[in-house]
Design an enzyme around this catalytic site. Sequence first.
Site, PDB file in Angstrom:
ATOM      1  N   ASN A 224       0.848  -1.187   0.000  1.00 30.27           N
ATOM      2  CA  ASN A 224       0.000   0.000   0.000  1.00 30.27           C
ATOM      3  C   ASN A 224       0.887   1.242   0.000  1.00 30.27           C
ATOM      4  O   ASN A 224       2.106   1.137   0.057  1.00 30.27           O
ATOM      5  CB  ASN A 224      -0.979  -0.010   1.180  1.00 30.27           C
ATOM      6  N   ALA A 288       1.282   1.533  11.842  1.00 30.15           N
ATOM      7  CA  ALA A 288       1.529   0.859  10.561  1.00 30.15           C
ATOM      8  C   ALA A 288       0.238   0.668   9.762  1.00 30.15           C
ATOM      9  O   ALA A 288      -0.830   0.466  10.341  1.00 30.15           O
ATOM     10  CB  ALA A 288       2.181  -0.499  10.807  1.00 30.15           C
ATOM     11  N   PRO A 319      -3.105 -11.414  10.807  1.00 32.43           N
ATOM     12  CA  PRO A 319      -3.421 -11.143  12.220  1.00 32.43           C
ATOM     13  C   PRO A 319      -3.593  -9.645  12.422  1.00 32.43           C
ATOM     14  O   PRO A 319      -2.933  -8.845  11.759  1.00 32.43           O
ATOM     15  CB  PRO A 319      -2.174 -11.638  12.958  1.00 32.43           C
ATOM     16  N   LYS A 356     -11.193  -3.165  19.016  1.00 29.08           N
ATOM     17  CA  LYS A 356      -9.793  -3.579  19.082  1.00 29.08           C
ATOM     18  C   LYS A 356      -9.266  -3.617  20.510  1.00 29.08           C
ATOM     19  O   LYS A 356      -8.166  -4.100  20.760  1.00 29.08           O
ATOM     20  CB  LYS A 356      -8.933  -2.636  18.248  1.00 29.08           C
TER      21      LYS A 356
HETATM   22  O1  C5P Z   1      -8.884  -2.084  11.083  1.00 24.09           O
HETATM   23  P1  C5P Z   1      -8.000  -0.960  10.645  1.00 24.09           P
HETATM   24  O2  C5P Z   1      -6.944  -1.388   9.658  1.00 24.09           O
HETATM   25  O3  C5P Z   1      -8.750   0.266  10.186  1.00 24.09           O
HETATM   26  O4  C5P Z   1      -7.271  -0.521  11.983  1.00 24.09           O
HETATM   27  C1  C5P Z   1      -6.268   0.433  11.990  1.00 24.09           C
HETATM   28  C2  C5P Z   1      -5.422   0.273  13.225  1.00 24.09           C
HETATM   29  O5  C5P Z   1      -5.146  -1.102  13.492  1.00 24.09           O
HETATM   30  C3  C5P Z   1      -4.061   0.909  13.067  1.00 24.09           C
HETATM   31  O6  C5P Z   1      -3.627   1.334  14.349  1.00 24.09           O
HETATM   32  C4  C5P Z   1      -3.215  -0.240  12.522  1.00 24.09           C
HETATM   33  O7  C5P Z   1      -1.834  -0.049  12.802  1.00 24.09           O
HETATM   34  C5  C5P Z   1      -3.776  -1.413  13.291  1.00 24.09           C
HETATM   35  N1  C5P Z   1      -3.731  -2.699  12.574  1.00 24.09           N
HETATM   36  C6  C5P Z   1      -2.880  -3.699  12.998  1.00 24.09           C
HETATM   37  N2  C5P Z   1      -2.886  -4.925  12.360  1.00 24.09           N
HETATM   38  C7  C5P Z   1      -3.698  -5.147  11.308  1.00 24.09           C
HETATM   39  C8  C5P Z   1      -4.553  -4.128  10.851  1.00 24.09           C
HETATM   40  C9  C5P Z   1      -4.534  -2.907  11.492  1.00 24.09           C
HETATM   41  O8  C5P Z   1      -2.125  -3.483  13.955  1.00 24.09           O
HETATM   42  N3  C5P Z   1      -3.673  -6.341  10.718  1.00 24.09           N
END
Ligand code: C5P
Length: 415
Positions: A224, A288, A319, A356
């Site tokens: 990305n 990230a 994950p 989360k």
């Molecule tokens: O679900 P979403 O991608 O919108 O969530 C964003 C947040 O979750 C960010 O803080 C991102 O770093 C974290 N994240 C993560 N692992 C993932 C997906 C998102 O730590 N697989």
Amino acid sequence: MLANRRILLIIGGGIAAYKSLELIRLLRGAGAAVVPVLTRAGEQFVTPLSVAALAGTPLHRDLFDLTTEAEMGHIQLSRAADLVVVAPCTADMMAKMAGGHADDLASTLLMATDKRVLIAPAMNVRMWQHPATRRNLATLADDGVLTVGPDHGDMACGEHGPGRMAEPRAIMDAIAGALGAGIDAATLGESGAAPVEGPLAGRHVLVTSGPTHEPIDPVRYIANRSSGAQGAAIAAALRDLGARVSFVTGPATVPPPAGVQVVAVQTAREMLAAVKAALPADAAVFCAAVADWRVANEAGQKLKKDGAGLPVLEFAENPDILATIAAHENRPALVVGFAAETNDVIAHATAKRARKGCDWILANDVSPGTGIMGGAENAVHLVTADGVEDWPRLPKEQVAQRLAARIAARLGSGA
Ligand code: C5P
């Protein structure tokens, strides 16, 4: 950290060129050797004599310099360096780099080098915001060119906005980061640059940053456009408040700051493993842009156009690193996540915070037109258990400083 490192410094034609004299002084003070190249336009702003005197070595100016060509040649000049730095990097120089031009010494060196290139753009705000410069910046990022700045503020031309060249100390930081990441990503923290004083002294904070790369086969991947700018700024701000920072980063285009412990990873699963290995921590900031999915049927060999039809990619869910750590037995006392949304920003961020299991969410609107994704500024809302705070639109460095100060206040209060 910079002792005996060789920096090829290309000084372009901008009013900020005077700051490059200070950069040369700082680099030499840190033990680096500086090989200066001054463009024709650069000579309008600083004199060849002052550059050569400060660098303590002859200046390179001409593509067809018979003495130099006989002794060394521009190819070798570009390769003998550990890092190529362009400061100031003008809009024109960015365009030439993006287009692959090689019509003077500087552009030829940039084409011929096999080393990493770091640019410090400096230009008028409209030129920085021009679609052509945005396109060139994206091309350069795709080519692996690292960027530091530009800063936001008053410009020599009387306008205000992003476009000022980063300060020499920030460029030094980026140089140290670029070299550290290039040598051994795991040991950047050895520089001793991290101050031991400050409200976060004695605290360990973990930051994730950048995109992840999810392999399709040994040579292709899904990625990305995250630059890692906000994550790098947050790590630097935490370091400046005295924290020991573990910086787990995917392949970002913005270099990691100096004085933090860098762990470079490629995939989401590697990032999760590195984050777990870095625990325990007092706080963790998950900046990230982790890929939600990876390719489940990753090929062991390069996929071929062998007439057997189009390849079919199957996906598996990655994950969720933030959610995993928020529920971990070694959970940091403060867990901060990000939410990049394009609509109903606050509602989605509030739901995400609950889902989360993190303490704070920094939510931002990344709709096209906001200029936030890949830009120098961010407009965030801090969503906590107590409600929502709207922060003004600020340079990413200032968002980082505000967040670091809040983290210090929270950890200091023990709440
Ligand atoms: O679900 P979403 O991608 O919108 O969530 C964003 C947040 O979750 C960010 O803080 C991102 O770093 C974290 N994240 C993560 N692992 C993932 C997906 C998102 O730590 N697989």
